[in-house]
Design an enzyme around this catalytic site. Structure first.
Site, PDB file in Angstrom:
ATOM      1  NE  ARG A   1       4.656   1.521  -0.054  1.00 14.37           N
ATOM      2  CZ  ARG A   1       5.633   1.051   0.694  1.00 14.37           C
ATOM      3  NH1 ARG A   1       6.871   1.107   0.266  1.00 14.37           N
ATOM      4  NH2 ARG A   1       5.388   0.531   1.869  1.00 14.37           N
TER       5      ARG A   1
ATOM      6  CD  GLU B   1       8.436 -11.780  -9.913  1.00 15.30           C
ATOM      7  OE1 GLU B   1       7.914 -11.364  -8.876  1.00 15.30           O
ATOM      8  OE2 GLU B   1       9.668 -11.772 -10.089  1.00 15.30           O
TER       9      GLU B   1
ATOM     10  CE  LYS C   1      12.088 -11.588 -11.296  1.00 11.16           C
ATOM     11  NZ  LYS C   1      12.906 -11.598 -10.119  1.00 11.16           N
TER      12      LYS C   1
ATOM     13  CG  ASN D   1       1.642   0.481   4.134  1.00  9.69           C
ATOM     14  OD1 ASN D   1       1.338  -0.687   3.960  1.00  9.69           O
ATOM     15  ND2 ASN D   1       2.881   0.918   4.046  1.00  9.69           N
ATOM     16  N   GLY D   2      -0.764  -1.262   6.278  1.00  6.60           N
ATOM     17  CA  GLY D   2      -0.415  -2.203   7.347  1.00  6.60           C
ATOM     18  C   GLY D   2      -1.622  -3.044   7.712  1.00  6.60           C
TER      19      GLY D   2
ATOM     20  CD  GLU E   1      15.374 -14.018  -9.473  1.00  4.03           C
ATOM     21  OE1 GLU E   1      14.850 -14.568  -8.497  1.00  4.03           O
ATOM     22  OE2 GLU E   1      15.089 -12.862  -9.831  1.00  4.03           O
TER      23      GLU E   1
ATOM     24  CE  LYS F   1      10.971  -3.569  -6.262  1.00 10.03           C
ATOM     25  NZ  LYS F   1      11.425  -4.702  -7.068  1.00 10.03           N
TER      26      LYS F   1
ATOM     27  CG  HIS G   1      16.326 -37.907  -8.455  1.00  5.53           C
ATOM     28  ND1 HIS G   1      16.645 -39.217  -8.169  1.00  5.53           N
ATOM     29  CD2 HIS G   1      17.504 -37.275  -8.675  1.00  5.53           C
ATOM     30  CE1 HIS G   1      17.964 -39.362  -8.205  1.00  5.53           C
ATOM     31  NE2 HIS G   1      18.509 -38.185  -8.515  1.00  5.53           N
TER      32      HIS G   1
ATOM     33  CB  CYS H   1      -0.924   0.128   1.205  1.00  9.80           C
ATOM     34  SG  CYS H   1      -2.106  -1.203   1.345  1.00  9.80           S
TER      35      CYS H   1
ATOM     36  CD1 TRP I   1      -0.544  -6.207  -3.208  1.00 10.01           C
ATOM     37  CD2 TRP I   1      -0.712  -6.810  -1.063  1.00 10.01           C
ATOM     38  NE1 TRP I   1      -0.272  -7.546  -3.123  1.00 10.01           N
ATOM     39  CE2 TRP I   1      -0.367  -7.945  -1.818  1.00 10.01           C
ATOM     40  CE3 TRP I   1      -0.871  -6.966   0.311  1.00 10.01           C
ATOM     41  CZ2 TRP I   1      -0.180  -9.200  -1.255  1.00 10.01           C
ATOM     42  CZ3 TRP I   1      -0.682  -8.214   0.878  1.00 10.01           C
ATOM     43  CH2 TRP I   1      -0.338  -9.318   0.094  1.00 10.01           C
TER      44      TRP I   1
HETATM   45  C1  F6R Z   1      10.527 -11.150  -7.071  1.00 13.14           C
HETATM   46  C2  F6R Z   1      10.517 -10.218  -5.962  1.00 13.14           C
HETATM   47  C3  F6R Z   1      10.219 -10.727  -4.607  1.00 13.14           C
HETATM   48  C4  F6R Z   1      11.153 -10.077  -3.592  1.00 13.14           C
HETATM   49  C5  F6R Z   1      10.745 -10.491  -2.168  1.00 13.14           C
HETATM   50  C6  F6R Z   1      11.698  -9.938  -1.136  1.00 13.14           C
HETATM   51  O1  F6R Z   1      10.858 -10.517  -8.265  1.00 13.14           O
HETATM   52  O2  F6R Z   1      10.725  -9.044  -6.135  1.00 13.14           O
HETATM   53  O3  F6R Z   1      10.302 -12.119  -4.559  1.00 13.14           O
HETATM   54  O4  F6R Z   1      12.456 -10.470  -3.867  1.00 13.14           O
HETATM   55  O5  F6R Z   1       9.453 -10.030  -1.903  1.00 13.14           O
HETATM   56  O6  F6R Z   1      11.724  -8.544  -1.176  1.00 13.14           O
HETATM   57  P1  F6R Z   1      12.908  -7.729  -0.521  1.00 13.14           P
HETATM   58  O7  F6R Z   1      14.141  -8.046  -1.267  1.00 13.14           O
HETATM   59  O8  F6R Z   1      12.490  -6.309  -0.669  1.00 13.14           O
HETATM   60  O9  F6R Z   1      12.996  -8.159   0.910  1.00 13.14           O
END
Ligand code: F6R
Length: 617
Positions: free
Chosen positions: A27, A497, A494, A101-102, A490, A612, A513, A2, A75
């Site tokens: 956010r 998501e 990517k 926010n929270g 990773e 984010k 396996h 948020c 969010w």
């Molecule tokens: C994936 C992504 C998330 C963050 C995760 C941790 O692209 O961005 O998986 O890596 O939410 O976030 P931080 O690094 O901000 O603690």
């Protein structure tokens, strides 16, 4: 998660708030809303959807005059994303309005109490409970807004960054924080104030900001300045004004279609910025104050425990290989969310490294607090300067990636690996587990990485062609070994998501396996098969896939012929040391997911259901 924005001052509040919300949309973007005070009354407009939807609605619904207002981009936690659950929330009397926010964890019991006193609720949110709780306290004890907010916050359990406005006191806004970030921008002569989850909404207006600490609240008065107090005991806190170091350019797209693409292309610079001043090749040293000052802790460590989430956790897995390989220190990598709840064995000889781009991830923050309570030394690797995790850590090192706005993390990942590599090399040197010639080779190679990333980015057109062929696949597999196993994870994350295609990452040898059963002619499989690091073994894995008709996309070292002869497609990356290869092999995988998502017309920078900065558990 948020984003909150507020303004009080001589300018028109609406454009500042709406533009600010656009910058904070990373956010959360389930819904958005705004409350403006037009000099007489409160005007509220809110809607499910994005800030652009709000903008289209506002001008039809309300007058946008007024010099004070608050806005929110959500969010969803409590209550589905719809118009009613959107913020701001107005109290029963219509006097108070809040953005939050929270999460208020005890909102249900507070709500029942308020219902018994005659309050009614339109939404399912915890926030509407909070604004009415403040109103009830204000009414019962005839308190000023600031005092009522303080009393209310002492009754709630949870996390918040809030801004509250009373239409009968239009010259003030009350803000508070616990667990969610809140910055206050201060205009010249104290004649205007900006409130936001981070400084991006007010960068063009002021470079002076105050960051509230947890358990602090501030009363912001037009022309009179701000007063900060501790929420618990009302003690006065000295106002510490910081000069912001980021500029507007850094948070704009700079000619790219998406922030994600811009950030992918920023990696050569971000990596350079991250090792600059730390990697001194001519002197053959690595200088990192946070490590130097705590060298004893690192050298006496029984083990290193890395805690992180998501992409940062993947960077932690790469670090596990490099710390064990070069510095010979045992490493465990933990999901912060599991670590914090499983009663882990931690003691004073453990060093905990917490990795987080945002520095606000609730699970990582909680893991740090747990580790500290058991006496462990905590070292933070964060991107956002002054973030909660950076402050909570005993020491740390920043990644200098610059603001990362795209929800899918890219440059944060490679800069985290850069910092962790520097630490591992420094410790290896101090422990004598690396020879001076190997150490020098690593420094030299690390310094060459930005140029090599630039070279890897040149495969973009080839990757676009491959993306077009596989964009309609329902599933993807990503395989890698050793240092490149975390890169496979990773790569899969990517793709999932941002394109919503199901993808899994595996150590290449684990395929037999179980996952090999998934392979048929419809399954694209990205295999990282660079020359250094189990190359022959990975080639055998590729043979196994080929005999089951899987479609192979090989990520190979420049000039490779063997995999080229087997794979359906190859993407080349420059040669480097095995330990540094993740910094290159991850680049084509970022581009692959980016192009597939764009071709599928997905919202690359704001994928559904994500945000984010994950400040909830
Ligand atoms: C994936 C992504 C998330 C963050 C995760 C941790 O692209 O961005 O998986 O890596 O939410 O976030 P931080 O690094 O901000 O603690």
């Amino acid at each position: 998660m948020c984003g909150i924005v507020g303004y009080i001052g001589p300018r028109k509040a609406y454009p500042i708030i709406i533009e600010g919300l656009k910058r904070l949309e990373y956010r959360g973007y389930d819904s958005a809303g705004i409350a403006l005070f037009d000099g007489k009354d409160l005007k509220v407009s809110k809607t499910k959807g994005k800030v652009a939807d709000l903008e289209a609605q506002v001008e039809k619904e309300i007058t946008t005059t007024g010099n004070v207002g608050i806005g929110h981009t959500r969010w969803a936690t409590h209550g589905v994303p719809n118009d009613v659950n959107s913020h701001p929330h107005v109290s029963n009397s219509g006097n108070l309005v809040i953005i939050h926010n929270g999460i208020i964890e005890n909102y249900e019991s507070l709500k029942l109490e308020l219902i018994s006193r005659g309050y009614t609720f339109k939404s399912d949110t915890d926030t509407e409970v909070l604004v009415n709780l403040i109103e009830e306290i204000q009414k019962q004890d005839n308190l000023k807004l600031g005092k009522a907010v303080q009393v209310a916050l002492n009754q709630v359990i949870g996390a918040y960054a809030i801004a509250v406005f009373d239409k009968n006191k239009p010259e003030e806004i009350v803000v508070a924080r616990l667990g969610s970030p809140l910055a206050i921008g201060i205009g010249d002569n104290d004649d205007e104030f900006f409130i936001a989850s981070d400084a991006s909404p007010f960068l063009e207006y002021t470079k002076n900001a105050v960051y509230l600490e947890d358990e602090e609240m501030a009363i912001i008065r037009f022309h009179k300045g701000i007063k900060i107090r501790k929420i618990k005991d009302d003690s006065v806190v000295e106002t510490f004004v910081q000069e912001l170091q980021i500029n507007l350019e850094q948070i704009e797209k700079g000619g790219f279609d998406h922030f994600m693409l811009k950030e992918i292309h920023e990696q050569p610079k971000a990596i350079t910025d991250t090792y600059r001043g730390r990697l001194l090749r001519n002197e053959a040293i690595i200088k990192m104050a946070g490590v130097e000052d705590n060298m004893k802790k690192f050298l006496n460590a029984n083990r290193i425990i890395i805690v992180a989430c998501g992409t940062s956790w993947h960077a932690g897995l790469v670090a596990e290989y490099i710390f064990e390989d070069l510095a010979r220190i045992p490493v465990e990598v933990e999901y912060a969310s599991e670590f914090r709840y499983r009663n882990p064995v931690i003691n004073e000889d453990d060093v905990v490294i917490a990795i987080s781009q945002s520095g606000e991830t609730a699970d990582t923050l909680a893991a740090i607090k747990l580790a500290k309570s058991k006496g462990a030394f905590v070292f933070g690797v964060c991107n956002v300067v002054g973030s909660s995790i950076a402050r909570e850590s005993d020491a740390g090192a920043y990644t200098h990636a610059g603001p990362e706005i795209g929800v899918a993390s890219t440059k944060a990942f490679t800069t985290q690996i850069t910092v962790l590599t520097l630490i591992a090399l420094r410790l290896a040197r101090a422990k004598g587990t690396i020879s001076s010639s190997d150490f020098r080779t690593h420094l030299l190679e690390l310094e060459l990485i930005p140029k090599k990333v630039e070279k890897a980015l040149e495969s973009d057109d080839n990757i676009k062609v491959i993306s077009k062929i596989y964009k309609d696949a329902k599933n993807f597999l990503y395989l890698g070994r050793g240092y490149n196993f975390p890169v496979a994870l990773e790569g899969a994350l990517k793709l999932k998501e941002i394109s919503y295609i199901h993808a899994e990452g595996y150590p290449a040898a684990e395929m037999k396996h179980g996952p090999i059963a998934l392979i048929d002619e419809n399954m694209p499989i990205a295999v990282i098969a660079t020359k250094k690091g189990h190359y022959e073994k990975v080639v055998s894995n590729i043979q196994e896939i080929k005999s089951r008709k899987g479609k192979i996309i090989g990520i190979v070292t420049e000039g490779d012929t063997q995999v080229r002869g087997l794979a359906d497609h190859v993407i080349e990356v420059p040669e480097t040391l095995e330990s540094l290869s993740p910094l290159l092999t991850t680049i084509p995988l970022q581009l692959l997911s980016y192009h597939i998502a764009v071709m599928l017309d997905k919202n690359v920078d704001q994928p559904r259901n994500l945000a984010k900065s994950v400040t909830v558990e």
